[in-house]
Design an enzyme around this catalytic site. Structure first.
Site, mmCIF file in Angstrom:
data_model
loop_
_atom_site.group_PDB
_atom_site.id
_atom_site.type_symbol
_atom_site.label_atom_id
_atom_site.label_comp_id
_atom_site.label_asym_id
_atom_site.label_seq_id
_atom_site.Cartn_x
_atom_site.Cartn_y
_atom_site.Cartn_z
ATOM 1 N N ASP A 1 41.108 39.384 42.370
ATOM 2 C CA ASP A 1 41.625 39.156 41.261
ATOM 3 C C ASP A 1 41.364 39.891 40.128
ATOM 4 O O ASP A 1 40.907 38.917 38.998
ATOM 5 C CB ASP A 1 42.750 38.398 41.205
ATOM 6 C CG ASP A 1 41.749 36.883 41.374
ATOM 7 O OD1 ASP A 1 40.026 37.139 41.260
ATOM 8 O OD2 ASP A 1 41.524 35.478 41.209
ATOM 9 N N ASP B 1 30.426 29.889 50.068
ATOM 10 C CA ASP B 1 29.350 29.724 49.000
ATOM 11 C C ASP B 1 28.816 28.058 49.173
ATOM 12 O O ASP B 1 27.954 27.953 48.231
ATOM 13 C CB ASP B 1 30.209 29.819 48.226
ATOM 14 C CG ASP B 1 31.482 28.561 47.935
ATOM 15 O OD1 ASP B 1 31.892 28.615 49.158
ATOM 16 O OD2 ASP B 1 32.189 28.693 47.129
#
Length: 402
Positions: free
Chosen positions: A32, A111
């Site tokens: 996105d 992450d």
């Protein structure tokens, strides 16, 4: 959600780097994202630093603190170093993945895992002041509309199609640190937070020192950091995003600002205008940000009589006892440390909080763990209430005639 994302990243990285004639570098993006025209050129210009400096392990096109008001839109060439891993549009070497990451890739929250010392090993990422990408998706696994509006909606975006980053070897650690030290030494540190918003200031640089965060659990550290984050408009979470050895660099009020923790190695290079040790601000002091009132606000404020109540009294009762009424709309106009301190003895400081019983002072009769003597500013406008009360809260009430 987080498990699927981690598996997907592992599959993508393996597919990219394990095939025959695999590239030496890979750029990871999300579906996105929108990219600037110089997106790939940005990475191309910085790869020589990745090769020359073993203390750099990734390059990111993203800046977590890259909101439009926190960057200089005229300078798309500024690049910084940070110990915080930035995972929104980033480049890594094949060698890093194959030799260090692949065998122990996590099952979830990849992450967060990348930010652990065991993986980072003291290395840093390079990132731009002005982001080269942004997410257009509002809702995701770890994001909702409120989070998007607060941290992503107003992110700056580079529109310069071919900016030159200059001598990128200035980003090699030793030289970067020397340049940062020189910048800090070039300007006296701020002695009063009002200097940061002084329209008559001719300075193009702010040097600000704050008392280092306590070494505590994450929630406690975030609570201490929150007034600073809110003051400048920075990310609220720990570890600090964009941090380099206790230093954050950004633009505030159209001036480059260097924010330094008191335990940073760079703090020793700061000085006051008199050549003495600089002022170090307590994080709570950033909760005293002055409110800019409109002409209508000033007129309404002049009609109010700020009145201190007794512990446990709602403002309806406080004002009624004075033959007045509580002005609900006026709560925001007295919701600041200056008004609290003028009517009450804030012996334990003034800090941000949330609750229908605020603005208020915690009474001296409160238990020690409730921080007696602390004045509280309400940070959630939806909670303003004339009826709110708490047994240890001494309300500051906006009373008005009629």
């Amino acid at each position: 959600g987080a498990d699927n994302i981690a598996r997907h990243y592992k599959f993508t990285l393996t597919k990219m780097f394990e095939e025959e004639n695999a590239p030496e570098y890979g750029v990871l993006v999300e579906d996105d994202m929108v990219f600037s025209k110089d997106f790939f050129d940005f990475f191309r210009q910085l790869v020589p630093v990745l090769e020359a400096d073993p203390t750099v392990w990734c390059i990111s096109s993203w800046n977590d603190n890259g909101k439009a008001e926190l960057v200089d839109p005229t300078d798309s060439g500024d690049v910084y170093r940070t110990s915080f891993f930035l995972g929104l549009g980033w480049l890594l070497k094949k060698q890093l993945f194959k030799q260090e990451l692949a065998a122990k890739w996590p099952m979830s929250h990849w992450d967060h895992w990348m930010r652990e010392d065991a993986q980072r090993k003291g290395r840093e990422c390079l990132f731009p002041e002005i982001p080269r990408n942004h997410n257009k998706g509002i809702v995701g696994v770890h994001s909702d509309e409120a989070m998007f509006n607060k941290y992503f909606r107003d992110i700056a975006f580079n529109t310069d199609s071919s900016p030159a980053l200059g001598d990128v070897h200035r980003l090699v650690r030793a030289r970067y640190n020397q340049d940062l030290q020189s910048l800090i030494e070039s300007q006296p540190a701020v002695n009063d937070l009002m200097e940061l918003t002084d329209p008559n200031s001719s300075s193009a640089l702010n040097i600000v020192l704050y008392q280092a965060l306590p070494k505590a659990d994450t929630l406690q550290m975030e609570a201490v950091w929150l007034p600073i984050a809110n003051y400048f408009g920075l990310w609220h979470s720990i570890p600090l995003r964009g941090d380099h050895d206790g230093v954050l660099v950004f633009v505030y009020n159209r001036r480059k600002t260097v924010l330094i923790a008191s335990d940073s190695v760079f703090a020793q290079h700061a000085h006051s205008a008199a050549g003495k040790p600089p002022r170090v601000f307590n994080p709570r002091e950033f909760g005293h940000k002055p409110v800019v009132l409109t002409a209508a606000d000033k007129k309404r404020r002049a009609e109010l009589t700020p009145t201190a109540g007794q512990a446990g009294e709602p403002c309806t009762a406080v004002c009624s006892a004075k033959g007045m009424k509580c002005d609900h709309g006026g709560l925001a106009l007295v919701n600041n440390c200056k008004d609290l301190s003028s009517k009450m003895d804030c012996t334990n400081g003034c800090s941000e909080s949330m609750g229908p019983d605020q603005p208020a002072r915690i009474s001296d009769a409160a238990p020690t763990d409730k921080r007696p003597g602390t004045c509280l500013v309400n940070m959630d406008v939806k909670m303003f209430s004339c009826e709110g009360k708490w047994e240890f809260a001494q309300r500051l009430c906006p009373c008005i005639r009629g």
